[in-house]
Design a protein around this motif. Structure first.
Motif, short mmCIF file in Angstrom:
data_model
loop_
_atom_site.label_atom_id
_atom_site.label_comp_id
_atom_site.label_asym_id
_atom_site.label_seq_id
_atom_site.Cartn_x
_atom_site.Cartn_y
_atom_site.Cartn_z
N VAL A 97 0.86 -1.18 0.00
CA VAL A 97 0.00 0.00 0.00
C VAL A 97 0.90 1.23 0.00
N ILE A 98 0.54 2.23 -0.77
CA ILE A 98 1.26 3.50 -0.75
C ILE A 98 0.24 4.63 -0.55
N ASP A 99 0.71 5.86 -0.49
CA ASP A 99 -0.21 6.99 -0.36
C ASP A 99 -1.24 6.94 -1.47
N ASN A 100 -2.49 7.00 -1.13
CA ASN A 100 -3.59 7.04 -2.09
C ASN A 100 -3.80 5.78 -2.92
N GLY A 101 -3.01 4.75 -2.67
CA GLY A 101 -3.22 3.56 -3.50
C GLY A 101 -2.28 2.43 -3.19
N PHE A 102 -1.82 1.79 -4.23
CA PHE A 102 -1.01 0.59 -4.08
C PHE A 102 -0.26 0.35 -5.37
N TYR A 103 0.68 -0.58 -5.33
CA TYR A 103 1.26 -1.08 -6.58
C TYR A 103 1.54 -2.55 -6.42
N TYR A 104 1.84 -3.20 -7.52
CA TYR A 104 2.29 -4.59 -7.45
C TYR A 104 3.37 -4.76 -8.49
N ASP A 105 4.48 -5.38 -8.10
CA ASP A 105 5.59 -5.62 -9.02
C ASP A 105 5.51 -7.03 -9.58
N PHE A 106 5.62 -7.13 -10.90
CA PHE A 106 5.55 -8.43 -11.57
C PHE A 106 6.81 -8.70 -12.36
N ALA A 107 7.13 -9.99 -12.50
CA ALA A 107 8.23 -10.37 -13.40
C ALA A 107 7.60 -11.07 -14.60
N ARG A 108 7.77 -10.48 -15.75
CA ARG A 108 7.21 -11.03 -16.98
C ARG A 108 8.03 -10.49 -18.14
N ASP A 109 8.34 -11.33 -19.12
CA ASP A 109 9.19 -10.89 -20.22
C ASP A 109 8.50 -9.84 -21.08
N GLU A 110 7.25 -10.10 -21.43
CA GLU A 110 6.49 -9.15 -22.25
C GLU A 110 6.12 -7.93 -21.42
N PRO A 111 6.27 -6.73 -21.98
CA PRO A 111 5.80 -5.56 -21.22
C PRO A 111 4.27 -5.45 -21.20
N PHE A 112 3.74 -4.94 -20.12
CA PHE A 112 2.31 -4.66 -20.06
C PHE A 112 2.04 -3.39 -20.86
N THR A 113 0.97 -3.41 -21.64
CA THR A 113 0.64 -2.22 -22.42
C THR A 113 -0.49 -1.47 -21.71
N HIS A 114 -0.81 -0.31 -22.25
CA HIS A 114 -1.90 0.45 -21.66
C HIS A 114 -3.23 -0.29 -21.82
N ASP A 115 -3.37 -0.96 -22.97
CA ASP A 115 -4.59 -1.74 -23.19
C ASP A 115 -4.70 -2.87 -22.18
N ASP A 116 -3.54 -3.45 -21.84
CA ASP A 116 -3.55 -4.52 -20.85
C ASP A 116 -4.15 -4.03 -19.54
N LEU A 117 -3.84 -2.80 -19.17
CA LEU A 117 -4.37 -2.26 -17.91
C LEU A 117 -5.90 -2.32 -17.90
N GLN A 118 -6.48 -1.96 -19.03
CA GLN A 118 -7.95 -1.99 -19.12
C GLN A 118 -8.48 -3.41 -18.93
N LYS A 119 -7.81 -4.34 -19.62
CA LYS A 119 -8.22 -5.74 -19.51
C LYS A 119 -8.10 -6.20 -18.06
N ILE A 120 -6.99 -5.82 -17.44
CA ILE A 120 -6.75 -6.25 -16.06
C ILE A 120 -7.82 -5.67 -15.13
N GLU A 121 -8.13 -4.40 -15.34
CA GLU A 121 -9.17 -3.77 -14.53
C GLU A 121 -10.49 -4.54 -14.63
N LYS A 122 -10.80 -4.91 -15.86
CA LYS A 122 -12.06 -5.63 -16.10
C LYS A 122 -12.05 -6.96 -15.35
N LYS A 123 -10.93 -7.65 -15.45
CA LYS A 123 -10.78 -8.94 -14.78
C LYS A 123 -10.86 -8.76 -13.26
N MET A 124 -10.29 -7.66 -12.75
CA MET A 124 -10.34 -7.41 -11.32
C MET A 124 -11.79 -7.27 -10.84
#
Length: 638
Positions: A97-124
């Motif tokens: 948890v950080i100020d106003n939110g959070f983050y999560y660090d991942f190890a993955r060869d492919e970079p996450f794109t901005h579109d991926d964020l939308q998909k991830i949000e939907k899945k969440m």
RNA sequence: GCCCUUGUAGCUCAGCUGGUAGAGCAAUUGAUUUGUAAUCAAUAGGUCCGCGGUUCGAGUCCGUGCGGGGGCACCA
């Protein structure tokens, strides 16, 4: 038969062991719905943690800091779940948890794109709807390490290895998905709500160490209501509007260009603001007994070797080789030059404390990724000063610096100042007993100032401990500006001395201090704090005189001339544009006072004032205007 | 420095899957003479960040360098 003490002083008694949820249910139905987490004798626990003994508890909802943090932490877990569902093979690492939110660090060869964020949000959101129940298990360390290794989660296995032996290894399950986590967590994913948003992807080093591999970090923000989320997003938008890089362009203050990354090209108006701040500071320092000096920008390598900069600060220094192959360094700090001035001529104890100020331009080779508008540059001007004094004078001198700094910040509209104390860093010069002394002296001064302070371990300068003055701006952001350092090392290294009462030669103590810190940075902060709408007295262009039509050009020119005569800066706009257009243009460039001149004004020898940020009009006799506004054209406290 | 992203007229930006560029504002000129946040029209303006490659042909694809942005690391 646990007796449960509540925050209101009442005690509930239960027949057998009881969970936080049951306690909440007993108190009220609404509380049981809103309950997120419970603290048991001050320790946060899951709501289904079973309490067996007497204790005092507090049940947290989203109204408490603890509650909202649990929401954020759970959102981070759901983010990790979503990522692993969508992108199998991605390894999870940490997600705090950080100020106003959070983050999560991942190890993955492919970079996450901005579109991926939308998909991830939907899945969440899907996972939250599934309302996966949480449960906690304690695993045996080696089994846990084996388990995560087998699952291909190398980083998690690493983390478990680094957990102290006496701590237990707890695993949290949300449905089938599980993660190593200290907890606590919500009872189920459904309790998170859907008031979150993924904001950005970025690189981040594993364990924050630049020698390690880089992971992909996804940032998000999470709240307990749509209203809070919207407000947060709006605050972010507001901060963006205040960006000094954008406003600097709109106000025509400065620009940057490729040929000199991290160095400012000041335009007329920006430079005017810069000079105004310097003369403001100059008058304050003059009153406080400082003597202003100036020293060379380029100095021979041997001096930097003596001072220790060559070894300890070399990576940040620009150097230059002359045609006769001598090596010079462009100064990254003003202190060695200042000591040379002190060294000229014999100094007596009667001369101390001797305060020498210098508006010195320094150059530091900063990593390219660190550059950021005016806030982080490679060439900047410090409102620097060095105070030579005896050990006995340290506390008093530190106190007067602190008072001066608070006064100056206040004049410029900053009332909230926090101190940060930093002690010896790993890379340093001087013996530890000398450091003991300087740290003690500086701490004493801080305590005497009675201001609030926090401690930054190991963050001091290489020659001495320091205080940093952090100010909080109009929208609650903190900026580090001024600094005060106690130095028992450099004066000795550079051969500074004075003759004491008893006729013996002694080495003085040197205090380094800068109040704005860097003029460049301070201007950036001023712009953002005021959203470009600087106070009248400091505005680089204070008034614009606008004739209603060409017929009144002569009168406008006369007004413009009169204004300049009393020392207020002015511009007269005779361009062939209509009044609306001119008001818009000058308002956008943040000129605080617009003076409209038409028939009415000519007839009565007056001006009509339009202030930035108000569409009210005020007609005023020209003479009165000049009198009133030249009085306002001063530092507010004087 | 590292990861991701981005670089088109003075500014803000458009240009789909390759066929040598477009808008709005600004500028210039003309008309208009305006009373509190954009008057109208015409004109001019670009080695599409640099270098290399693929291709008959590159703003568009690839490589590389430089700059910007968001983070990380570093820091006034």
């Amino acid at each position: 038969m646990p007796n449960i003490k509540l925050p209101d002083g009442n005690t509930l008694t239960f027949e057998k062991k009881v969970t936080g949820l049951k306690i909440a249910e007993k108190i009220s139905k609404s509380l049981s719905k809103q309950a997120l987490v419970i603290s048991v004798d001050g320790n946060l626990k899951d709501l289904n943690f079973e309490i067996e003994n007497d204790c005092s508890v507090k049940i947290h909802t989203s109204k408490d800091k603890e509650g909202i943090e649990i929401i954020r932490h759970d959102t981070a877990h759901v983010l990790a779940m979503a990522v692993q569902e969508l992108f199998p093979g991605t390894q999870v690492t940490i997600g705090p948890v950080i100020d106003n939110g959070f983050y999560y660090d991942f190890a993955r060869d492919e970079p996450f794109t901005h579109d991926d964020l939308q998909k991830i949000e939907k899945k969440m959101k899907e996972i939250i709807e599934r309302d996966e129940p949480t449960h906690r298990e304690i695993w045996e360390r080696d089994k846990a390490i084996e388990h995560f290794k087998k699952a291909g989660e190398i980083y998690k296995a690493e983390i478990i290895k680094s957990i102290p032996k006496e701590e237990e290894v707890s695993i949290y399950f949300h449905g089938k998905w599980h993660d190593l986590c200290r907890g606590p967590h919500l009872l189920s994913t459904g309790r998170i709500g859907k008031y979150f948003k993924l904001t950005k992807v970025a690189g981040a080093y594993w364990r924050g160490d630049s020698n390690n591999e880089m992971l992909q970090r996804i940032y998000g923000t999470s709240w307990s209501s749509q209203k809070d989320l919207d407000e947060y997003l709006k605050r972010m938008e507001e901060a963006e509007k205040r960006d000094h890089r954008k406003l600097g362009k709109e106000m025509d203050l400065f620009h940057f260009r490729e040929e000199s990354p991290g160095s400012v090209f000041w335009h007329e108006k920006g430079w005017n603001l810069f000079q105004k701040l310097i003369s403001f500071m100059r008058s304050k320092q003059d009153a406080a007994g400082y003597k202003e000096i100036n020293t060379p920008e380029v100095l021979d390598r041997t001096l930097w070797e003596k001072s220790g900069h060559w070894e300890k600060f070399g990576e940040n220094m620009y150097t230059s080789t002359t045609p006769d192959e001598k090596i010079f360094a462009i100064k990254p700090m003003n202190c060695p030059g200042c000591v040379q001035v002190f060294n000229q001529g014999l100094k007596s104890y009667r001369d101390l404390p001797l305060k020498m100020s210098e508006f010195g331009k320094v150059h530091r080779y900063e990593p390219s990724g660190a550059l950021h508008g005016l806030l982080r540059v490679r060439a900047f001007t410090q409102d620097d000063a060095h105070i030579f004094c005896t050990e006995g004078q340290i506390t008093q001198e530190c106190l007067s610096v602190t008072n001066l700094i608070l006064e100056i910040y206040k004049d410029l509209g900053f009332e909230n100042v926090i101190l940060k104390y930093s002690d010896r860093p790993n890379t340093r010069v001087g013996d530890d007993n000398v450091w003991d002394k300087s740290e003690k002296a500086l701490l004493e001064a801080i305590k005497a100032s009675k201001l609030e302070y926090s401690i930054n371990k190991g963050e001091g300068a290489f020659y001495g401990p320091k205080i940093e003055f952090v100010l909080r701006d109009a929208i609650g952001r903190d900026w580090q500006c001024g600094t005060l350092q106690v130095d028992l090392n450099l004066p000795g290294r550079l051969g500074a001395s004075f003759i004491d009462k008893d006729g013996s030669k002694k080495v003085p103590v040197m205090l380094h201090r800068a109040l704005f810190g860097s003029l460049e940075r301070f201007i950036g902060i001023l712009i953002e704090n005021y959203a470009g709408k600087l106070p009248f007295w400091i505005s680089p262009l204070q008034t614009a005189v606008i004739p209603v039509s060409n017929d009144f050009d002569e009168y406008a020119k006369k007004v413009h001339k009169e204004i300049k005569k009393v020392g207020i800066s002015s511009e007269v706009d005779l361009k062939n544009h209509n009044l609306n257009y001119k008001i818009r243009e000058h308002s956008l460039s943040k000129i605080p006072i617009l003076l409209i001149c038409g028939k009415k004004e000519v007839d009565t020898n007056s001006v009509t004032i339009r202030r930035l940020d108000s569409n009210k009009q005020e007609n005023m006799d020209l003479k009165l205007f000049l009198k009133k506004y030249s009085a306002l054209n001063k530092v507010p406290s004087n």
